[in-house]
Design an enzyme around this catalytic site. Structure first.
Site, mmCIF file in Angstrom:
data_model
loop_
_atom_site.group_PDB
_atom_site.id
_atom_site.type_symbol
_atom_site.label_atom_id
_atom_site.label_comp_id
_atom_site.label_asym_id
_atom_site.label_seq_id
_atom_site.Cartn_x
_atom_site.Cartn_y
_atom_site.Cartn_z
ATOM 1 N N SER A 195 0.815 -1.209 0.000
ATOM 2 C CA SER A 195 0.000 0.000 0.000
ATOM 3 C C SER A 195 0.853 1.266 0.000
ATOM 4 O O SER A 195 1.620 1.499 -0.916
ATOM 5 C CB SER A 195 -0.958 -0.042 1.196
ATOM 6 O OG SER A 195 -1.919 0.971 1.125
ATOM 7 N N ASP B 101 -2.463 6.291 -3.324
ATOM 8 C CA ASP B 101 -1.289 5.648 -2.738
ATOM 9 C C ASP B 101 -0.848 4.504 -3.655
ATOM 10 O O ASP B 101 -1.380 4.332 -4.746
ATOM 11 C CB ASP B 101 -1.569 5.165 -1.316
ATOM 12 C CG ASP B 101 -2.641 4.095 -1.248
ATOM 13 O OD1 ASP B 101 -3.456 4.014 -2.183
ATOM 14 O OD2 ASP B 101 -2.671 3.328 -0.270
ATOM 15 N N ASP C 132 -1.139 1.291 -3.931
ATOM 16 C CA ASP C 132 -2.078 0.300 -4.493
ATOM 17 C C ASP C 132 -3.440 0.908 -4.778
ATOM 18 O O ASP C 132 -4.383 0.193 -5.129
ATOM 19 C CB ASP C 132 -2.209 -0.904 -3.570
ATOM 20 C CG ASP C 132 -2.918 -0.611 -2.258
ATOM 21 O OD1 ASP C 132 -2.910 0.569 -1.831
ATOM 22 O OD2 ASP C 132 -3.473 -1.539 -1.653
ATOM 23 N N ASP D 49 -5.919 2.157 -3.075
ATOM 24 C CA ASP D 49 -7.140 1.876 -2.330
ATOM 25 C C ASP D 49 -7.542 3.049 -1.445
ATOM 26 O O ASP D 49 -8.526 2.971 -0.719
ATOM 27 C CB ASP D 49 -7.019 0.588 -1.504
ATOM 28 C CG ASP D 49 -5.977 0.669 -0.402
ATOM 29 O OD1 ASP D 49 -5.204 1.650 -0.363
ATOM 30 O OD2 ASP D 49 -5.923 -0.273 0.419
#
Length: 450
Positions: free
Chosen positions: A104, A243, A245, A247
């Site tokens: 992440s 960010d 990833d 999410d």
């Protein structure tokens, strides 16, 4: 011994704490536990595997895919794709299991592995504990035609982008908006730009050239300086920060002021209530959300259901009660009609659409809530597992709560992803919040020192 799984999967320094061997063992154990739980009953199981652009994701993907296939699961490799894209494709491809390889917003040397069950939902704690307990056990390996087969899905990006665009409806358009998008050199460096461009927005991409090493490197939702400067210099209407990833989503208004997850939740909650899409007029947030969010929602007739920190707990409440919207101050926002996990690009699209629908600037929309001064201190080098049981620490927390009364609040919690204890204080003034937080942090540092 510390639990292997944190609040968002298994994370660690790649090739040191999170090795190829560990990744393979995890995927084999997950295959066995989910199979025993009946997830694969009556059919040959299918898994989808995606990753962010980190260099270490290449060998970790190979290990995860090998483990799943060796356990008799067919695997579809999605390649580089945001976490919410993987969750979406678990459901879209009717897969039994999804795996996302990403840390992440963490720095590039870290990586992580998180699992999704059928429907694209993160695994329950008890399943994660069962997977951890099963690791390293001997097992009977399938042979011949019983081993899993592996293929690539070359249409994964297009399918996910079509889903994002379709969420806004046929008549929606972002024409007239100039938007700077910081992709964090991460997984959404293609998908986010395509989705916003498809809706007619004038986009200015920054940090959208991942090379495997530059993910989250002074960019994205945890380092917003470049985004703020570019919004101002371009005279843009807004900025979107993702960010690694993708999410989570944070935003910047036309003046360069950060609009955090609490503000975004407030804006979307009122929009959905106006459209009669906010089930039970309830928003789900975590205990880390600013008290200003709760106050603002009360003024608009919206109840706030607060959960433990972690978007998985937000989603659990949403699923259990049929709630339509939830999220975190950090920018994880779940719009249940379109996603089972936080989706930064989806959030950004709907935030921009609200600007178009109302004719208001993001600054005007964000004024819906007044933020109480909040101080968060991460106390390191302490035994976080004792935070909730040390009597001296608990008395200090209680005393701080009595001082604040209804004008603020205090929260002390061990992090689920880092070896720290977080001290959070909200108060009517910055000075009071800082004083109380500093005192509590010193108590934690003294009492829980390793």
């Amino acid at each position: 011994m510390a639990r292997l799984f944190g609040t968002d999967g298994v994370r660690g320094v790649a090739n040191s704490e999170l090795t190829a061997e560990l990744a393979l063992d995890l995927s084999v154990a997950a295959a066995h536990i989910l199979g025993e739980a009946g997830a694969f009953a009556g059919h040959r199981p299918l898994a989808v595997v995606g990753r962010d652009p980190r260099a270490s994701g290449e060998f970790l993907e190979a290990a995860v895919v090998a483990g799943l296939a060796s356990a008799g699961i067919d695997v579809v490799r999605l390649g580089v794709l945001p976490t919410p894209g993987v969750a979406f494709l678990v459901n879209e491809l009717d897969a039994d299991l999804g795996v996302m390889i990403s840390a992440s917003h963490n720095p590039m040397p870290d990586n992580g592995i998180k699992f999704f069950s059928k429907g694209g939902v993160k695994l329950d704690d008890y399943l994660e504990d069962a997977i951890e307990a099963r690791m390293g056990e001997t097992w009977t390996r399938p042979t011949g035609s019983a081993v899993g087969r592996i293929r690539n899905d070359l249409g994964a990006v297009e399918a996910y982008v079509a889903h994002l665009v379709g969420s806004l409806g046929e008549d929606a358009s972002l024409q007239g908006l100039k938007i700077v998008i910081d992709c964090a050199n991460g997984a959404a460096s293609t998908t986010a730009l395509e989705a916003f461009a498809a809706q007619g927005a004038q986009i200015i991409p920054i940090h959208a050239e991942p090379d495997g090493l530059n993910i989250n490197d002074d960019c994205g939702s945890t380092h917003m300086g470049d985004l703020i400067a570019r919004v101002r210099s371009e005279g843009a209407d807004m900025g979107i920060a993702l960010d690694g990833d993708a999410d989570r989503c944070l935003a910047v208004d036309h003046e360069g002021t950060v609009v955090d997850g609490d503000h975004i939740l407030a804006i979307l909650a009122v929009a959905m209530k106006d459209e009669h899409r906010l089930h039970s007029d309830t928003l789900v947030a975590t205990v880390m959300s600013n008290l200003g969010l709760i106050n603002a929602m009360r003024e608009h007739g919206i109840r706030v259901d607060q959960t433990k920190v972690g978007d998985r707990y937000v989603l659990e409440s949403m699923n259990a009660n049929g709630f339509a919207l939830g999220g975190e101050q950090s920018g994880h926002v779940i719009i249940a009609e379109f996603a089972n996990t936080g989706d930064g690009t989806l959030t950004g699209l709907h935030l921009a659409a609200r600007m178009v629908a109302t004719g208001k600037s993001l600054k005007e929309l964000a004024s819906i809530m007044t933020v109480l001064p909040q101080v968060i201190i991460n106390v390191r080098g302490v035994d976080k597992l004792r935070a909730g049981i040390d009597n001296h620490v608990q008395r200090a927390v209680a005393a701080a709560a009595r001082e604040l009364g209804d004008t603020g609040r205090v929260l002390l919690r061990p992090s689920g992803t880092e070896p720290v204890v977080r001290v959070m204080v909200e108060a009517p003034t910055d000075e009071q919040a800082r004083r109380i937080a500093d005192d509590l942090a010193e108590t934690v540092r003294t009492r829980l020192a390793l």
